[in-house]
Motif scaffolding. Structure first.
Motif, PDB file in Angstrom:
ATOM      1  N   LEU A 147      -1.384  -0.535  -8.033  1.00 34.84           N
ATOM      2  CA  LEU A 147       0.222  -0.926  -7.799  1.00 34.84           C
ATOM      3  C   LEU A 147       0.791   0.142  -7.091  1.00 34.84           C
ATOM      4  O   LEU A 147       0.868   1.239  -7.489  1.00 34.84           O
ATOM      5  N   LEU A 148       1.230  -0.284  -5.706  1.00 33.82           N
ATOM      6  CA  LEU A 148       1.827   1.029  -4.928  1.00 33.82           C
ATOM      7  C   LEU A 148       3.263   0.349  -4.262  1.00 33.82           C
ATOM      8  O   LEU A 148       3.353  -0.648  -3.755  1.00 33.82           O
ATOM      9  N   ALA A 149       4.058   1.216  -4.562  1.00 36.65           N
ATOM     10  CA  ALA A 149       5.479   1.112  -4.144  1.00 36.65           C
ATOM     11  C   ALA A 149       5.929   2.372  -3.216  1.00 36.65           C
ATOM     12  O   ALA A 149       5.850   3.390  -3.716  1.00 36.65           O
ATOM     13  N   ILE A 150       6.185   2.109  -2.095  1.00 38.50           N
ATOM     14  CA  ILE A 150       6.314   2.921  -1.153  1.00 38.50           C
ATOM     15  C   ILE A 150       7.517   2.740  -0.101  1.00 38.50           C
ATOM     16  O   ILE A 150       8.059   1.499  -0.007  1.00 38.50           O
ATOM     17  N   PRO A 151       8.300   3.657   0.226  1.00 43.39           N
ATOM     18  CA  PRO A 151       9.527   3.652   1.168  1.00 43.39           C
ATOM     19  C   PRO A 151       9.285   2.766   2.424  1.00 43.39           C
ATOM     20  O   PRO A 151       8.367   3.320   3.015  1.00 43.39           O
ATOM     21  N   VAL A 152       9.686   1.797   2.674  1.00 40.88           N
ATOM     22  CA  VAL A 152       9.665   0.841   4.028  1.00 40.88           C
ATOM     23  C   VAL A 152      11.000   0.778   4.520  1.00 40.88           C
ATOM     24  O   VAL A 152      11.883   0.122   3.924  1.00 40.88           O
TER      25      VAL A 152
ATOM     26  N   GLN B  32      11.539  -0.316  -1.504  1.00 40.65           N
ATOM     27  CA  GLN B  32      10.239   0.196  -1.890  1.00 40.65           C
ATOM     28  C   GLN B  32       9.723  -1.274  -2.135  1.00 40.65           C
ATOM     29  O   GLN B  32       9.305  -1.709  -3.593  1.00 40.65           O
ATOM     30  N   PRO B  33       8.844  -1.912  -1.367  1.00 39.13           N
ATOM     31  CA  PRO B  33       8.173  -3.235  -1.474  1.00 39.13           C
ATOM     32  C   PRO B  33       7.056  -2.898  -2.574  1.00 39.13           C
ATOM     33  O   PRO B  33       6.598  -1.692  -2.507  1.00 39.13           O
ATOM     34  N   LEU B  34       6.335  -3.758  -3.249  1.00 37.43           N
ATOM     35  CA  LEU B  34       5.232  -3.652  -4.099  1.00 37.43           C
ATOM     36  C   LEU B  34       4.067  -4.090  -3.531  1.00 37.43           C
ATOM     37  O   LEU B  34       3.961  -5.282  -3.192  1.00 37.43           O
ATOM     38  N   PHE B  35       2.967  -3.384  -3.204  1.00 36.65           N
ATOM     39  CA  PHE B  35       1.774  -3.856  -2.890  1.00 36.65           C
ATOM     40  C   PHE B  35       0.913  -3.826  -4.035  1.00 36.65           C
ATOM     41  O   PHE B  35       0.594  -2.669  -4.585  1.00 36.65           O
ATOM     42  N   VAL B  36      -0.014  -4.963  -4.250  1.00 33.91           N
ATOM     43  CA  VAL B  36      -1.044  -5.078  -5.151  1.00 33.91           C
ATOM     44  C   VAL B  36      -2.388  -4.793  -4.429  1.00 33.91           C
ATOM     45  O   VAL B  36      -2.668  -5.623  -3.556  1.00 33.91           O
ATOM     46  N   LEU B  37      -2.958  -3.827  -4.609  1.00 34.60           N
ATOM     47  CA  LEU B  37      -4.202  -3.579  -3.872  1.00 34.60           C
ATOM     48  C   LEU B  37      -5.572  -3.363  -4.788  1.00 34.60           C
ATOM     49  O   LEU B  37      -5.436  -3.128  -5.825  1.00 34.60           O
ATOM     50  N   GLU B  38      -6.573  -3.708  -3.986  1.00 33.04           N
ATOM     51  CA  GLU B  38      -8.045  -3.544  -4.929  1.00 33.04           C
ATOM     52  C   GLU B  38      -8.618  -2.769  -4.009  1.00 33.04           C
ATOM     53  O   GLU B  38      -8.508  -2.644  -2.797  1.00 33.04           O
TER      54      GLU B  38
ATOM     55  N   LEU C  47      10.407  10.692   8.746  1.00 38.17           N
ATOM     56  CA  LEU C  47       9.811  11.768   8.105  1.00 38.17           C
ATOM     57  C   LEU C  47      11.055  12.562   7.409  1.00 38.17           C
ATOM     58  O   LEU C  47      11.799  13.174   8.286  1.00 38.17           O
ATOM     59  N   VAL C  48      11.431  12.482   6.232  1.00 39.48           N
ATOM     60  CA  VAL C  48      12.494  13.277   5.614  1.00 39.48           C
ATOM     61  C   VAL C  48      12.163  14.370   5.153  1.00 39.48           C
ATOM     62  O   VAL C  48      11.160  14.776   4.348  1.00 39.48           O
ATOM     63  N   TRP C  49      12.239  15.477   6.151  1.00 36.28           N
ATOM     64  CA  TRP C  49      11.793  16.939   6.109  1.00 36.28           C
ATOM     65  C   TRP C  49      11.498  17.313   4.679  1.00 36.28           C
ATOM     66  O   TRP C  49      12.389  17.510   3.757  1.00 36.28           O
ATOM     67  N   ASN C  50      10.183  17.657   4.323  1.00 37.77           N
ATOM     68  CA  ASN C  50       9.593  18.331   3.027  1.00 37.77           C
ATOM     69  C   ASN C  50      10.054  17.603   1.595  1.00 37.77           C
ATOM     70  O   ASN C  50      10.218  18.011   0.940  1.00 37.77           O
ATOM     71  N   CYS C  51      10.322  15.959   2.116  1.00 38.16           N
ATOM     72  CA  CYS C  51      10.944  15.169   0.893  1.00 38.16           C
ATOM     73  C   CYS C  51       9.798  14.112   0.651  1.00 38.16           C
ATOM     74  O   CYS C  51       9.456  14.113  -0.300  1.00 38.16           O
ATOM     75  N   HIS C  52       9.911  13.137   1.854  1.00 34.51           N
ATOM     76  CA  HIS C  52       9.137  11.799   1.613  1.00 34.51           C
ATOM     77  C   HIS C  52       9.094  11.253   2.929  1.00 34.51           C
ATOM     78  O   HIS C  52       9.954  11.690   4.162  1.00 34.51           O
ATOM     79  N   ARG C  53       8.151  10.424   3.049  1.00 38.39           N
ATOM     80  CA  ARG C  53       8.290   9.479   4.397  1.00 38.39           C
ATOM     81  C   ARG C  53       8.622   8.179   4.187  1.00 38.39           C
ATOM     82  O   ARG C  53       8.373   7.648   3.053  1.00 38.39           O
ATOM     83  N   ILE C  54       9.190   7.541   5.125  1.00 38.81           N
ATOM     84  CA  ILE C  54       9.665   6.333   5.251  1.00 38.81           C
ATOM     85  C   ILE C  54       8.538   5.449   6.174  1.00 38.81           C
ATOM     86  O   ILE C  54       8.382   6.102   7.341  1.00 38.81           O
TER      87      ILE C  54
ATOM     88  N   THR D 179       3.216   9.523  -9.594  1.00 38.00           N
ATOM     89  CA  THR D 179       4.528   9.076  -8.962  1.00 38.00           C
ATOM     90  C   THR D 179       5.050  10.049  -7.788  1.00 38.00           C
ATOM     91  O   THR D 179       5.691   9.478  -6.956  1.00 38.00           O
ATOM     92  N   HIS D 180       4.285  11.327  -7.493  1.00 35.72           N
ATOM     93  CA  HIS D 180       4.468  11.785  -6.340  1.00 35.72           C
ATOM     94  C   HIS D 180       3.250  12.431  -5.706  1.00 35.72           C
ATOM     95  O   HIS D 180       2.336  12.759  -6.685  1.00 35.72           O
ATOM     96  N   VAL D 181       2.966  12.443  -4.571  1.00 36.00           N
ATOM     97  CA  VAL D 181       2.033  13.016  -3.805  1.00 36.00           C
ATOM     98  C   VAL D 181       2.035  14.483  -3.794  1.00 36.00           C
ATOM     99  O   VAL D 181       0.899  15.184  -3.963  1.00 36.00           O
ATOM    100  N   CYS D 182       3.007  15.108  -3.543  1.00 33.64           N
ATOM    101  CA  CYS D 182       2.982  16.664  -3.734  1.00 33.64           C
ATOM    102  C   CYS D 182       4.411  17.028  -4.223  1.00 33.64           C
ATOM    103  O   CYS D 182       5.215  16.316  -5.062  1.00 33.64           O
ATOM    104  N   VAL D 183       4.472  18.192  -4.730  1.00 35.53           N
ATOM    105  CA  VAL D 183       5.711  18.867  -5.462  1.00 35.53           C
ATOM    106  C   VAL D 183       5.989  20.099  -4.728  1.00 35.53           C
ATOM    107  O   VAL D 183       5.448  20.766  -3.682  1.00 35.53           O
TER     108      VAL D 183
END
Length: 111
Positions: free
Chosen positions: A38-43, A90-96, A48-55, A6-10
């Motif tokens: 299945l990848l859902a990421i903010p688009v 957050q769109p959903l990407f189905v990746l292989e 870059l929201v400092w030390n929180c997440h990337r859009i 669910t998260h890349v970093c803490v």
């Protein structure tokens, strides 16, 4: 094979401007060849929201998906890249987990 993240970093992790790319490479290693992610990421408009997440904007989105075969995309529209928000859709990407013949390009999906 099933994998969940669910998260890349803490909080407290050292900052890494390429941490998202490293995480995608790690997913390649843990997911079997031909496995589905299945990848859902903010688009939206890139930020870059400092030390929180990337859009993700077009360029970074293409970069993060370039080593995956994109089977389906749900919820990605042209207007999404024009939005300036810190709480993006957050769109959903189905990746292989296979190397595509041609790297992913957002434009190939009509956006």
């Amino acid at each position: 094979q099933y994998c969940h993240s669910t998260h890349v970093c803490v909080p407290g992790d050292p900052l890494n401007p390429f941490g998202d790319l490293a995480a995608m490479r790690e997913m390649e290693e843990v997911l079997a060849e031909g496995g589905i992610l299945l990848l859902a990421i903010p688009v939206a408009s890139p930020a870059l929201v400092w030390n929180c997440h990337r859009i993700y904007g077009r360029e970074r989105l293409n970069k993060i998906l370039e080593r995956w075969t994109v089977l389906q995309v749900h919820g990605l529209t042209e207007g999404i890249f024009k939005q300036m928000t810190f709480v993006p859709f957050q769109p959903l990407f189905v990746l292989e987990n296979t190397r595509p013949q041609v790297p992913f390009n957002v434009s190939d999906f009509g956006v």
